[in-house]
Design a protein around this motif. Structure first.
Motif, mmCIF file in Angstrom:
data_model
loop_
_atom_site.group_PDB
_atom_site.id
_atom_site.type_symbol
_atom_site.label_atom_id
_atom_site.label_comp_id
_atom_site.label_asym_id
_atom_site.label_seq_id
_atom_site.Cartn_x
_atom_site.Cartn_y
_atom_site.Cartn_z
ATOM 1 N N ARG B 340 0.789 -1.132 -0.074
ATOM 2 C CA ARG B 340 0.165 -0.114 -0.052
ATOM 3 C C ARG B 340 0.757 1.459 0.103
ATOM 4 N NH1 ARG B 340 -4.673 2.185 3.260
ATOM 5 N NH2 ARG B 340 -3.785 4.033 3.863
ATOM 6 N N ASP B 341 1.906 1.447 0.819
ATOM 7 C CA ASP B 341 2.438 2.423 0.917
ATOM 8 C C ASP B 341 4.033 2.241 0.403
ATOM 9 O OD1 ASP B 341 0.236 3.369 2.480
ATOM 10 O OD2 ASP B 341 0.997 2.823 4.409
ATOM 11 N N LEU B 342 4.747 3.573 0.157
ATOM 12 C CA LEU B 342 6.179 3.639 0.031
ATOM 13 C C LEU B 342 6.875 2.747 1.409
ATOM 14 C CD1 LEU B 342 8.434 4.354 -1.775
ATOM 15 C CD2 LEU B 342 8.395 6.655 -0.450
ATOM 16 N N MET B 343 7.890 1.807 1.055
ATOM 17 C CA MET B 343 8.471 1.230 2.052
ATOM 18 C C MET B 343 9.548 1.955 2.701
ATOM 19 S SD MET B 343 8.758 -1.818 3.519
ATOM 20 C CE MET B 343 8.330 -3.107 2.335
ATOM 21 N N PRO B 344 9.558 2.149 3.930
ATOM 22 C CA PRO B 344 10.697 2.932 4.590
ATOM 23 C C PRO B 344 11.995 2.264 4.405
ATOM 24 C CG PRO B 344 8.789 2.569 6.195
ATOM 25 C CD PRO B 344 8.616 1.607 5.052
ATOM 26 N N THR B 345 12.952 3.002 4.126
ATOM 27 C CA THR B 345 14.246 2.444 3.959
ATOM 28 C C THR B 345 15.185 3.261 4.833
ATOM 29 O OG1 THR B 345 15.062 3.900 2.007
ATOM 30 C CG2 THR B 345 14.103 1.507 1.557
ATOM 31 N N ALA B 346 14.926 4.176 5.644
ATOM 32 C CA ALA B 346 15.531 4.994 6.566
ATOM 33 C C ALA B 346 14.695 5.482 7.587
ATOM 34 C CB ALA B 346 16.594 6.034 5.951
ATOM 35 N N ASP B 347 15.262 5.563 8.820
ATOM 36 C CA ASP B 347 14.563 6.327 9.879
ATOM 37 C C ASP B 347 14.688 7.971 9.834
ATOM 38 O OD1 ASP B 347 13.659 7.446 12.577
ATOM 39 O OD2 ASP B 347 14.268 5.576 13.360
ATOM 40 N N VAL B 348 13.558 8.717 9.662
ATOM 41 C CA VAL B 348 13.821 9.887 9.366
ATOM 42 C C VAL B 348 14.827 10.715 10.496
ATOM 43 C CG1 VAL B 348 11.630 10.991 10.552
ATOM 44 C CG2 VAL B 348 12.601 12.206 8.661
ATOM 45 N N ARG B 349 15.067 9.944 11.683
ATOM 46 C CA ARG B 349 15.617 10.661 12.654
ATOM 47 C C ARG B 349 17.170 10.655 12.109
ATOM 48 N NH1 ARG B 349 13.987 7.512 17.982
ATOM 49 N NH2 ARG B 349 14.217 5.721 16.249
ATOM 50 N N ALA B 350 17.416 9.620 11.317
ATOM 51 C CA ALA B 350 19.014 9.687 11.014
ATOM 52 C C ALA B 350 19.653 10.606 10.386
ATOM 53 C CB ALA B 350 19.199 8.344 10.484
ATOM 54 N N PRO B 351 19.149 10.947 9.337
ATOM 55 C CA PRO B 351 19.521 12.276 8.511
ATOM 56 C C PRO B 351 19.419 13.355 9.464
ATOM 57 C CG PRO B 351 17.383 11.465 7.546
ATOM 58 C CD PRO B 351 17.891 10.268 8.217
ATOM 59 N N ALA B 352 18.576 13.714 10.165
ATOM 60 C CA ALA B 352 18.190 14.729 11.243
ATOM 61 C C ALA B 352 19.516 14.780 12.256
ATOM 62 C CB ALA B 352 17.013 14.710 11.868
ATOM 63 N N ALA B 353 19.899 13.435 12.458
ATOM 64 C CA ALA B 353 21.114 13.425 13.557
ATOM 65 C C ALA B 353 22.207 13.593 12.878
ATOM 66 C CB ALA B 353 21.208 12.080 14.176
ATOM 67 N N TRP B 354 22.388 13.315 11.726
ATOM 68 C CA TRP B 354 23.549 13.658 10.952
ATOM 69 C C TRP B 354 23.943 15.048 10.568
ATOM 70 C CZ3 TRP B 354 27.751 10.612 11.007
ATOM 71 C CH2 TRP B 354 27.627 9.217 11.184
ATOM 72 N N ILE B 355 22.611 15.527 10.384
ATOM 73 C CA ILE B 355 22.826 17.182 10.230
ATOM 74 C C ILE B 355 23.149 17.871 11.622
ATOM 75 C CG2 ILE B 355 21.286 19.283 9.982
ATOM 76 C CD1 ILE B 355 20.197 17.672 7.539
ATOM 77 N N MET B 356 22.455 17.359 12.567
ATOM 78 C CA MET B 356 22.897 18.016 13.923
ATOM 79 C C MET B 356 24.371 17.885 14.331
ATOM 80 S SD MET B 356 19.901 17.553 16.668
ATOM 81 C CE MET B 356 19.021 16.266 16.173
ATOM 82 N N ARG B 357 24.865 16.569 13.815
ATOM 83 C CA ARG B 357 26.103 16.313 14.250
ATOM 84 C C ARG B 357 27.114 17.105 13.369
ATOM 85 N NH1 ARG B 357 30.408 14.087 15.655
ATOM 86 N NH2 ARG B 357 31.678 12.806 14.902
ATOM 87 N N GLY B 358 27.041 17.305 12.084
ATOM 88 C CA GLY B 358 27.475 18.086 11.376
ATOM 89 C C GLY B 358 27.590 19.677 11.607
ATOM 90 N N LEU B 359 26.484 20.236 12.189
ATOM 91 C CA LEU B 359 26.320 21.443 12.495
ATOM 92 C C LEU B 359 26.943 21.948 13.965
ATOM 93 C CD1 LEU B 359 22.593 22.527 11.571
ATOM 94 C CD2 LEU B 359 24.849 22.980 10.183
ATOM 95 N N THR B 360 26.968 21.090 14.797
ATOM 96 C CA THR B 360 27.123 21.153 16.338
ATOM 97 C C THR B 360 28.398 20.568 16.783
ATOM 98 O OG1 THR B 360 25.855 19.534 17.297
ATOM 99 C CG2 THR B 360 24.734 21.685 16.686
#
Lengths: 460, 385
Positions: B340-360
């Motif tokens: 029915r739905d697009l299959m998730p292949t990543a947790d949306v929190r992961a890219p958010a975490a990588w961005i926070m890691r890179g910024l801070t």
């Protein structure tokens, strides 16, 4: 803890009014709720039919105007269509005033509070210009008649109302194997929106015992619920999915009919998960963000024992000592805060009925938006937040204080003497700092604003 | 309940004399020690990622969306994906690699597909089956950052922004908010509120913010005012801003309703960009995320129903844009989630975490335990320049 005449009005109504006696006992409170709806009789609103008629008339002029943009008749029709829109906005502002007057003048404040509670529970909004004014009529037709009646009746009234069918897109949903879908090549099929929100918001609750399959089956069962092009209710059997549908293990009839829809809604209304979901929401709304388990269990049981008799549930709530516990009071919502302020100031029909649209916008619509609660316009079908934390924000409280210090003096020729008003607004239970502020403020407007902003007034 | 403004209330109570109280004395704000800017936009209602960044290269796409695919022509991004034409004003950003996307992401929330639970989980940043954490994830990030002041982070708008709720101090304000009391009235207000910590703290914070922010000038619609206000703060001492954009619940006639919301998103990003100026924009990452994506198939009414995996939008001078990231699961019926739905292949929190890691510079274990408890960040997708 038990019945307390001041808390009765403060917590379960819109507060005390200078010219009106409060309820003497629990019995008088409940008798008023069981009796006739005086507020509606005194300040009637036009029925939803009126919105439909306005819509039809507007569309006729608007179409003619569009088809004949260069002729004199066409221009005059376009102008008439514009006037209809303008008048509709003016009318809508008048309905807001009547809505306030019901709360201001009633001796049956509990009824008005219950209407507000259930109207929010069954949020429906118009998504086009004239239907966006339909909320007051919708609430009068679906909610008011049932606040002391059966929950199942209220649920059926709301879920089958054209405004709800429009808001949650049921109107266009067709069974994939319906007669219409089979004879019409244009793609037509299901829309799950209403079915999901009925399970999640209106009845069982998000934690309830349903699956995606139940959503799907209920959506199929709902096919056929629709509205005419003039927004009258219509059951279209040609759009209904044939064959039985199974929702929560029960199968509903093979032939499309309204009866099956009423049946499934009645079963959902009586479900234990619905009882628990609604009982908790009622206790959170009226008593505290953290109601006692005993209170919630008590109201849940009353709901189950009576198949959702809302009069019995309300009586059960009020008869429980925890309903009168004041250790963790709620904050009034902005909508309630404004009405309670008007009521306690004694601002009446003479001052309010002369307000024009621009005044109503300035004194009410915009301030309510800033306080976080635009009139009948929550962001989604889940209605406004029940949690106090959602309302006690710097921007929201600023907007309340700004309103309390400025708007009353624009609505009243003479503000009351703050030194006596403070007793009156707080039912004689005046904390020392508030009494001090009432006499120490630099002018009456500020004093009144501080009294209305005080925690004793804002919390209940 | 009062957590995030607790400190203000307490500071007022400790400083018993009126002169020391935040109600009577505007607090001076100072910039945080870190210099990057992070803007989080919550897209409420469930944005249809498949219509925003369209996988036209996927052989199953056209058949799943006969009406939507034909409604308006997309703009080519990389030969496989096309951008919804309502985001055309953002194409210059894409070309400058200041705009990128992460596809097929989702929160850990599954199956009930409720907006309200979905948004709560998105903003909490937790897995409902995993470890509990209080408040919102952006607030938990502030809790582990040095030099966080009362105006380091702004939650903007007239409604609750839960992603910033929590124990760290956060400024809550709206572009049109204002508290104008005479000093005398202010003292009385403090007196009246003194026994109610939550209300007292709200007024104290309102007073500080009223003193330190200019009235929201300029015209435009609500989202533009919010973006301008955010930009104004970020140009100064603020480092974080969060707000929401509504209107993504497109069950019907999506060809008409989605462009309106996309236009708002596009105007918001462009207003932020011009508002902060080139220098600050260069240090800025904007992430826009939604509670879930929508069904792979369009429904019977020209729209889409609630689904699972969706799209994250990234913008800013700090972002390595110009690419559609993420592992594409394919739209073949066998590859769909519950058919029915697009299959998730990543947790949306992961890219958010990588961005926070890179910024801070926050370390990975803090991000995986304190900010997003239970998250596995995986390998670095290289989202920042």
């Amino acid at each position: 803890m038990s019945f307390d005449p001041i808390l009765a009005e403060h917590r379960f109504g819109y507060g005390h009014s200078i010219g009106l006696r409060g309820p003497e006992s629990l019995d008088t409170m409940l008798a008023a709720l069981a009796g006739p709806d005086h507020a509606q009789a005194e300040y009637p609103l036009p029925p939803f039919r009126h919105i439909q008629d306005t819509f039809v008339l507007w569309r006729r002029f608007q179409r003619f105007g569009r088809a004949n943009p260069d002729s004199k008749e066409g221009k005059s029709a376009a102008e008439k269509a514009q006037n209809i829109r303008r008048e509709a906005r003016e009318e809508h502002a008048q309905w807001f005033i009547r809505h306030q007057l019901r709360r201001i003048s009633t001796r049956d404040g509990l009824r008005e509070r219950l209407v507000a509670f259930w109207a929010d529970h069954f949020t429906a909004r118009g998504k086009n210009l004239l239907l966006s004014h339909a909320n007051p009529a919708y609430v009068d037709e679906t909610i008011r008649p049932h606040v002391a009646g059966r929950f199942a009746d209220m649920l059926i009234a709301c879920v089958t109302h054209p405004l709800m069918l429009h808001y949650l897109d049921q109107n266009a949903s067709a069974g994939p194997n319906s007669r219409l879908a089979r004879r019409n090549d244009r793609v037509r099929g299901l829309n799950e929106n209403l079915a999901r929100e009925v399970l999640e918001l209106h009845t069982l609750g998000a934690g309830g015992p349903y699956t995606q399959q139940d959503v799907r089956e209920l959506a199929e069962l709902f096919t056929g619920l629709g509205a005419t092009r003039d927004w009258g209710f219509k059951f279209r059997s040609a759009m209904a999915e044939p064959g039985g549908e199974t929702v929560l293990g029960a199968t509903y009839g093979a032939k499309p009919s309204m009866d099956h829809i009423r049946d499934v809604l009645t079963d959902l209304a009586h479900h234990p998960a619905t009882a628990a979901h609604l009982a908790r929401k009622i206790c959170v709304h009226f008593v505290s963000d953290t109601p006692s388990k005993a209170l919630v269990a008590h109201v849940t049981q009353a709901f189950l024992d009576t198949d959702g008799d809302l009069m019995a549930c309300t009586a059960t709530l009020l008869n429980h000592p925890d309903a009168w516990d004041t250790t963790a009071p709620n904050i009034r919502t902005p909508d309630e805060f404004v009405s309670a302020s008007l009521r306690t100031l004694g601002i009446g029909a003479d001052a309010l009925e002369k307000l024009r649209l621009s005044d109503v916008r300035k004194h009410f619509f915009r301030p309510l938006r800033r306080m976080g609660q635009p009139w009948y316009a929550p962001g989604g079908p889940d209605g406004f937040d029940e949690a106090d934390a959602a309302w006690i924000t710097p921007q929201g409280i600023s907007a309340r204080m700004d309103w309390a210090m400025t708007v009353p003096s624009r609505l009243m020729q003479n503000l009351p003497d703050p030194r006596t008003f403070v007793d009156h607004a707080l039912g004689g239970r005046v904390p020392k700092p508030v009494r001090f502020a009432a006499q120490a403020a630099e002018n009456r407007a500020v004093a009144v604003g501080l009294i209305l902003s005080s925690p004793a007034f804002q919390r209940r | 309940m009062i957590s995030r403004r607790d400190f203000l209330a307490r500071s007022a109570f400790i400083g018993c004399s009126l002169a020391a109280s935040p109600l009577a004395t505007p607090v001076t704000f100072a910039a945080a020690a870190w210099d990057a800017r992070l803007v989080v936009i919550i897209l409420r209602g469930g944005m249809d990622g498949l219509d925003v960044v369209r996988p036209v290269g996927d052989p199953a796409y056209a058949a799943l969306r006969p009406t939507l695919a034909a409604a308006n022509l997309g703009l080519d991004l990389d030969g496989y994906f096309q951008l919804h034409p309502a985001l055309a004003p953002l194409m210059p950003l894409w070309q400058r690699e200041e705009l990128g996307f992460f596809h097929a992401v989702s929160t850990p929330y599954r199956d009930k597909r409720s907006h309200f639970d979905g948004q709560d989980i998105l903003e909490a940043g937790t897995d409902p089956r995993g470890a509990f954490a209080r408040g919102g994830w952006l607030n938990r990030m502030l809790q582990v950052m040095p030099d966080v002041r009362a105006d380091t982070a702004y939650a903007i708008g007239n409604n609750d922004i839960r992603v910033l709720n929590g124990d760290a101090a956060v400024a809550n304000w709206a572009p049109d908010a204002r508290l104008t009391l005479s000093p005398a009235a202010l003292r009385l207000a403090e007196l009246v509120m003194e026994d109610d910590p939550a209300l007292h703290a709200a007024v104290a914070e309102a007073q500080m913010l009223s003193d330190s922010t200019a009235p929201g000038g300029g015209g435009g619609r609500a989202h533009q005012k919010v973006a301008r206000f955010a930009a104004d703060r970020l140009r100064g001492s603020a480092r974080i801003a969060a707000f929401s954009l509504n209107g993504w619940d497109t069950h019907r006639r999506q060809d008409r309703s989605l462009p309106r919301s996309l236009q708002q998103l596009s105007e918001t990003l462009l207003t932020l960009r011009s508002g902060v100026g080139a220098d600050v924009w260069g240090k800025t990452a904007v992430i826009a995320m939604t509670e879930f994506g929508r069904t792979a198939r369009e429904n019977g009414t020209g729209g889409t129903d609630h689904g699972t995996a969706g799209l994250m939008v990234m913008a800013g001078g700090a972002v390595r844009g110009g690419q559609v990231m993420g592992r594409w699961p394919g739209l073949d019926p066998a590859n769909l989630y519950q058919e029915r739905d697009l299959m998730p292949t990543a947790d949306v929190r992961a890219p958010a975490a990588w961005i926070m890691r890179g910024l801070t510079g926050l370390d990975r274990s803090t991000l995986e335990t304190s900010v997003f408890p239970g998250l596995q960040m995986g390998s670095d997708p290289g989202l920042l320049r």
